[in-house]
Motif scaffolding. Structure first.
Motif: not given
Ligand code: ARG
Length: 517
Positions: A205, A207, A211
């Motif tokens: 990910y 992120q 986020f």
């Protein structure tokens, strides 16, 4: 030795009596009595050989969910050579945990939120040019950011302008959102190119802080309700600590805006509750030690936190050769360092093996390997030195030495058959073989230690030691010229396993090998 009094005999004599009663099984080659009365058992070569296949089996250390967060570059800022540390150490830890059977997840927590974006948006609107930024995004955005600060020194009102842009951005202003999105996309594209050049960098990910934009308000309410976020001076909210050395941790500014800390609380909670992480590693610079202490200590007052997080810190990077040609502003650009490593490696290849095919690839593997191994082989809790000559040397604890050792072994395996007349074993052959054989199975043990201490350099040290034992074997024990077919086959098998362990170990450290160099 404890029996001396009881039996009224000197320890060596007791040892001899003990040894005389032992049945020699296939397990034991011979038994020695040493020093005042130590009994040393030497395991037979056959037994050691049987263990060879075991060494290549993957040990299963656990199956828990472990999140490794690393690299974490900031948007609109170039990747500097210092980004190597978190990126390389984090990737290696992730790879090691996966290899050991853990349910590992990697996250790149990019710095894509915060007041600096207000400044950047202002600067872009004022002085930016789309076509110019598109050509060389990070460097142009950095210039705009630097210009903002220069101008703000002359004209402090600019800071208010920057704050205003950030405020309307956070409130959802569409022009500012578009600009921000574009900055992020362009930066990530460029950052990705550097990751590709490094090779083996993989995130499950990406992120970043953004986020957690929507999570901050509920997080603040949650913390206030539990009395963990207390109202401090002038309406800001903070976490307070009993420890006098720990400053209050601001989670909401007096103007109501959130901070780096607020988003870290959100990320931590999310990873525990949504990803069900049993363990979370934050691979981040030692400079953020206080930040993580404050964060984890604050988190421990929430019901959802149970000590899952660890700050896997690392020291500073020192440049041995301060005047690196790549100096630009005050960051040494990672991209340029990687290119320089490859071109330095190319020179070496041209010199050492001008007739090699695929020199380009060999130079890439050597150059990038040298840079990565230089970081990963040093103890992360000490400062890390960046030294061109040492890292590209074919001697000592360096990637080229290990890669060369690997290629040497592989070349013998390719030839494989009896070559010329056989040579008698030198006197120390059996001992050299034994030392290598006994060391190969330690791979799993050392790998496990590396995982437990979050220190890939423990694995690197093992690989280096293995290469040394291998070279010492290789330099004195005849293989293709071994005096019997059995001996040759056995020695080839030892080389096969050693090279495989070298390759697997180096892969877990992020270093590639080539078959020929
Ligand atoms: N982007 C941050 C920096 O460059 C590092 C982020 C570290 N991770 C975290 N969860 N705070 O300083």
């Amino acid at each position: 030795m404890q029996l001396t009094k009881q039996l009224g005999l000197p320890p060596r004599e007791i040892a001899e009596k003990v040894v005389a009663t032992i049945d020699k099984t296939d397990l034991i080659d011979h038994i020695d009595i040493a020093g005042p009365g130590f009994i040393n058992f030497f395991i037979s070569q056959e037994q050691l050989l049987l263990q060879l296949d075991e060494a290549l089996k993957t040990p299963k250390l656990g199956s828990k969910k472990i999140i490794v967060e690393y690299s974490q570059p900031n948007i609109a800022k170039p990747l500097g050579v210092h980004h190597l540390l978190s990126t390389i150490i984090g990737q290696s830890l992730y790879d090691i945990f996966k290899y050991l059977g853990f349910d590992a997840t990697s996250i790149n927590y990019i710095g894509d939120w915060g007041t600096q974006f207000g400044k950047l948006i202002y600067a872009y609107k004022q002085w930016g040019d789309k076509a110019i930024v598109e050509k060389d995004p990070i460097s142009e955005l950095l210039k705009l950011y630097v210009k903002f600060h220069e101008e703000a020194e002359k004209n402090p009102e600019l800071d208010d302008e920057g704050r205003r842009e950030f405020k309307i951005f956070e409130e959802g202003d569409s022009e500012n959102r578009e600009l921000w999105k574009w900055f992020v996309e362009e930066s990530l594209k460029e950052i990705q190119k550097t990751y590709d050049k490094l090779g083996g960098i993989h995130f499950d990910y990406t992120q970043g802080e953004s986020f957690y934009e929507k999570a901050t308000t509920p997080m603040l309410e949650h913390g206030k309700k539990l009395g963990i976020f207390e109202e401090g001076e002038k309406g800001a909210f903070v976490v307070q600590y009993d420890d006098e050395n720990m400053a209050p941790f601001v989670v909401q500014k007096k103007d109501g805006t959130t901070l780096y800390s607020t988003r870290d609380f959100c990320a931590l909670k999310h990873r525990i509750e949504e990803y069900k992480a049993d363990h979370i590693l934050y691979v981040v610079d030692i400079a953020q030690t206080l930040h993580f202490k404050q964060l984890f200590e604050g988190a421990s007052r929430f019901p959802w936190y149970d000590d899952q997080a660890t700050h896997v810190w690392f020291g500073r990077m020192h440049l041995k050769d301060g005047k690196a040609s790549t100096r630009k502003g005050n960051v040494i650009l990672l991209n340029e360092v990687l290119d320089e490593a490859v071109s330095r490696a190319m020179k070496i290849v041209e010199e050492k093996s001008p007739d090699l095919k695929d020199k380009e690839n060999v130079a890439r593997v050597l150059g990038i390997g040298a840079i990565k191994y230089n970081v990963i082989s040093q103890n992360r809790t000490t400062d890390i030195t960046f030294d061109w000559d040492r890292m590209l040397s074919f001697e000592g604890n360096s990637a080229p030495y290990l890669q060369y050792t690997y290629a040497r072994g592989r070349s013998i395996l390719r030839r494989g058959k009896m070559e010329g007349d056989s040579i008698a074993d030198p006197e120390d052959a059996a001992e050299k073989i034994r030392q290598l054989l006994a060391f190969i199975p330690k791979f799993r043990e050392r790998l496990t230690d590396a995982a437990k201490e979050y220190k890939p350099n423990i694995l690197a040290n093992y690989i280096f030691e293995l290469a040394q034992k291998f070279n010492s074997f290789y330099n004195s024990v005849p293989v293709l010229k071994a005096s019997s077919d059995d001996a040759r086959a056995q020695r080839l098998k030892i080389i096969g396993t050693t090279t495989q362990v070298l390759k697997n170990g180096l892969a877990l450290l992020g270093v590639e090998v080539v078959e020929e160099m």
